[in-house]
Write a protein that holds these residues in place. Structure first.
Motif, short mmCIF file in Angstrom:
data_model
loop_
_atom_site.label_atom_id
_atom_site.label_comp_id
_atom_site.label_asym_id
_atom_site.label_seq_id
_atom_site.Cartn_x
_atom_site.Cartn_y
_atom_site.Cartn_z
N GLU A 247 -19.78 -10.83 20.93
CA GLU A 247 -20.57 -12.46 21.24
C GLU A 247 -20.05 -13.49 20.42
O GLU A 247 -20.50 -14.46 20.98
CB GLU A 247 -21.46 -11.36 20.90
CG GLU A 247 -22.46 -10.31 21.11
CD GLU A 247 -23.11 -9.72 20.34
OE1 GLU A 247 -22.61 -9.80 18.92
OE2 GLU A 247 -23.90 -8.94 20.70
N ALA A 248 -19.33 -13.18 19.65
CA ALA A 248 -18.40 -14.18 18.55
C ALA A 248 -18.06 -15.14 19.72
O ALA A 248 -17.44 -16.77 19.42
CB ALA A 248 -17.30 -13.93 18.09
N ILE A 249 -16.94 -14.93 20.16
CA ILE A 249 -16.33 -15.18 21.20
C ILE A 249 -17.33 -16.23 22.63
O ILE A 249 -17.11 -17.09 22.49
CB ILE A 249 -15.17 -14.58 22.42
CG1 ILE A 249 -13.99 -14.09 21.77
CG2 ILE A 249 -14.84 -15.48 23.34
CD1 ILE A 249 -13.70 -13.07 22.62
N GLY A 250 -18.24 -15.55 22.94
CA GLY A 250 -18.95 -16.23 23.21
C GLY A 250 -19.82 -17.84 22.42
O GLY A 250 -20.41 -18.74 23.41
N ARG A 251 -19.97 -17.74 21.42
CA ARG A 251 -20.31 -18.20 20.58
C ARG A 251 -19.81 -18.89 19.99
O ARG A 251 -20.43 -20.97 20.36
CB ARG A 251 -20.69 -17.86 19.13
CG ARG A 251 -22.00 -17.16 19.29
CD ARG A 251 -22.81 -16.25 17.89
NE ARG A 251 -21.72 -15.97 16.87
CZ ARG A 251 -21.67 -14.37 16.56
NH1 ARG A 251 -22.15 -13.89 17.81
NH2 ARG A 251 -20.61 -13.81 16.23
N ALA A 252 -18.72 -19.13 19.82
CA ALA A 252 -17.59 -19.95 19.72
C ALA A 252 -17.70 -21.11 21.49
O ALA A 252 -17.24 -22.84 21.52
CB ALA A 252 -16.20 -20.03 19.64
N CYS A 253 -17.55 -20.59 22.48
CA CYS A 253 -16.79 -21.30 24.31
C CYS A 253 -18.72 -21.75 23.97
O CYS A 253 -18.37 -22.40 25.57
CB CYS A 253 -16.67 -20.11 25.32
SG CYS A 253 -17.10 -19.43 26.05
N GLY A 254 -19.29 -21.53 23.22
CA GLY A 254 -20.99 -22.77 23.73
C GLY A 254 -22.08 -21.62 24.80
O GLY A 254 -23.03 -21.89 25.27
N THR A 255 -21.80 -20.23 25.07
CA THR A 255 -22.60 -19.69 26.26
C THR A 255 -21.88 -18.10 25.63
O THR A 255 -21.18 -17.64 25.24
CB THR A 255 -21.88 -19.89 27.38
OG1 THR A 255 -22.75 -19.53 29.14
CG2 THR A 255 -20.53 -20.19 28.58
N SER A 256 -22.82 -17.18 26.89
CA SER A 256 -22.19 -16.08 26.80
C SER A 256 -22.04 -15.58 28.10
O SER A 256 -22.27 -16.75 29.03
CB SER A 256 -23.89 -15.16 26.87
OG SER A 256 -24.48 -15.69 28.02
N LEU A 257 -20.43 -15.14 27.66
CA LEU A 257 -19.91 -14.16 28.46
C LEU A 257 -20.06 -13.46 29.32
O LEU A 257 -20.87 -12.38 29.61
CB LEU A 257 -18.55 -13.41 27.64
CG LEU A 257 -17.57 -14.36 26.69
CD1 LEU A 257 -16.60 -13.33 25.79
CD2 LEU A 257 -17.27 -15.57 26.75
N PRO A 258 -20.01 -14.04 30.90
CA PRO A 258 -20.29 -13.40 31.69
C PRO A 258 -19.41 -11.84 32.28
O PRO A 258 -17.99 -11.75 31.55
CB PRO A 258 -19.84 -14.61 32.75
CG PRO A 258 -18.84 -15.32 32.48
CD PRO A 258 -19.45 -15.69 31.54
N VAL A 259 -20.14 -11.34 33.12
CA VAL A 259 -18.81 -10.20 33.18
C VAL A 259 -18.52 -10.32 34.78
O VAL A 259 -19.90 -10.34 35.73
CB VAL A 259 -19.95 -9.05 32.65
CG1 VAL A 259 -19.31 -7.48 34.19
CG2 VAL A 259 -21.42 -8.66 31.85
N ALA A 260 -17.63 -10.20 34.51
CA ALA A 260 -16.51 -10.17 35.86
C ALA A 260 -15.96 -8.58 36.58
O ALA A 260 -15.64 -8.97 37.90
CB ALA A 260 -15.56 -11.01 35.37
N GLU A 261 -16.39 -8.09 35.94
CA GLU A 261 -15.71 -6.79 36.61
C GLU A 261 -16.43 -6.08 37.74
O GLU A 261 -17.66 -7.14 37.99
CB GLU A 261 -16.65 -5.61 35.94
CG GLU A 261 -15.31 -5.36 34.05
CD GLU A 261 -16.50 -4.65 33.78
OE1 GLU A 261 -15.25 -4.30 32.77
OE2 GLU A 261 -17.41 -4.16 33.46
N GLY A 262 -15.45 -6.24 39.10
CA GLY A 262 -16.00 -5.91 40.08
C GLY A 262 -16.00 -7.20 41.34
O GLY A 262 -16.80 -6.76 42.27
N LYS A 263 -15.89 -8.23 40.88
CA LYS A 263 -16.25 -9.63 41.24
C LYS A 263 -15.10 -10.32 41.77
O LYS A 263 -13.81 -9.70 41.98
CB LYS A 263 -17.14 -10.44 40.30
CG LYS A 263 -18.45 -10.25 39.46
CD LYS A 263 -19.04 -10.88 38.59
CE LYS A 263 -20.63 -10.63 38.53
NZ LYS A 263 -21.44 -12.03 37.44
#
Length: 318
Positions: free
Chosen positions: A120-136
């Motif tokens: 969550e902290a990384i998401g706040r720092a980059c200004g968005t919630s981090l997307p889930v890339a697993e399986g994509k």
């Protein structure tokens, strides 16, 4: 494709940070670094602290012009941290760099509270919630589903592996799989890579059973047989036994089984494994670490050891 490996145990720190440069992208994987906080009852030696500081600067520089950032998992040697200790990568030093790239991140399912907070902290720092890339899969990328961090069912969580392809050449970053579970090995082989970088087994941990060690050896043998260049590093190279294990595996195949330093054409710096030796040969005064943490001491006087001169080594990316 150009692969620049920035920070691993054979380069003197803990981590598995890579920069992959393609024709259209600069992809930074696992932008974090750490030093083993205590080994044999000893804090990081100032020479290793100096190496860690140099590698932190390389990661910060790489992040500044990255187009993509991949996060395999949220352990403290793989991501920037809000609560970083003096030997990790503080979030405050990379906040601006986090705002530009596109993120590809492991998911939050099964994460401990601390790991969720880091995500969550990384998401706040980059200004968005981090997307889930697993399986994509998208463009040059293909991401695995969640794989065990080491043995299945342990408390360390899971990791996401990354496949990057350009012009038929395939690179796989397999993160902290430790070669301990068959399904991660099967996924790597299904991807048909030309180069793989992965963590080998943590032989320095006494709790690693003989059966797990044997399983890791068999899995390593299979990868070594089928992957032209296999880079094993990270947990494996925190002990002298792990160094011997790597060289023995290399001798068992016609392919290349090497560590990061070998791949990068640098002299091996197994500083996690050599901590006792460092303290014997370069004594450290009492109180140095406390003074360093409070900005009252630096690594001046600890720049040279056994032929290395850190003052002459490039702190910038090639």
């Amino acid at each position: 494709m150009h692969i620049e490996i920035l920070g691993t145990e054979s380069l003197g720190v803990r981590g598995l940070c890579c920069l992959v440069i393609t024709k259209e992208r600069r992809i930074l994987i696992d932008p974090g670094v750490a030093l083993g906080y205590l080994r044999h009852g000893q804090l990081p030696h100032p020479f290793q602290v100096a190496v860690g500081a140099m590698i932190r600067e390389r990661i910060i520089a790489a992040l500044a012009d990255a187009t993509d950032v991949v996060i395999s998992h949220f352990h403290g040697d793989h991501v920037p941290l809000v609560d970083a200790n003096p030997y990790q990568l503080p979030m405050s030093s990379v906040v601006e760099g986090l705002k530009g790239p596109r993120f590809w991140a492991a998911g939050s399912e099964g994460l401990s509270r601390a790991m969720r907070q880091r995500r969550e902290a990384i998401g706040r720092a980059c200004g968005t919630s981090l997307p889930v890339a697993e399986g994509k899969s998208e463009g040059p990328f293909c991401f695995s589903t969640a794989m065990p961090h080491g043995e299945e069912g342990n408390t360390l969580g899971t990791v996401m592996m990354t496949r990057i392809e350009e012009d038929g050449f395939v690179f796989v970053h397999a993160s902290d799989i430790q070669l301990l579970e068959r399904r991660s090995i099967a996924q790597i082989l299904e991807w048909k890579p030309d180069i793989v970088i992965a963590s080998g087994p943590p032989l320095y941990l006494y709790r690693l059973s003989r059966s797990a060690q044997q399983r890791a050896w068999e899995n390593g043998r299979q990868l070594a047989k089928e992957v032209p260049t296999l880079i094993l590093d990270h947990h494996l190279l925190r002990s002298q036994g792990g160094i011997r294990w790597l060289d023995r595996l290399n001798g068992s195949t016609k392919n290349h089984v090497i560590c990061t330093a070998d791949y990068m054409g640098e002299k091996r710096r197994f500083l996690e494994a050599w901590r006792r030796k460092l303290y014997r040969e370069l004594p450290v005064p009492a109180g140095w670490h406390k003074d360093y943490a409070h900005g009252r001491a630096d690594t001046t006087g600890y720049q040279r050891w056994r032929g290395w001169d850190l003052s002459k080594m490039k702190a910038s990316l090639l």
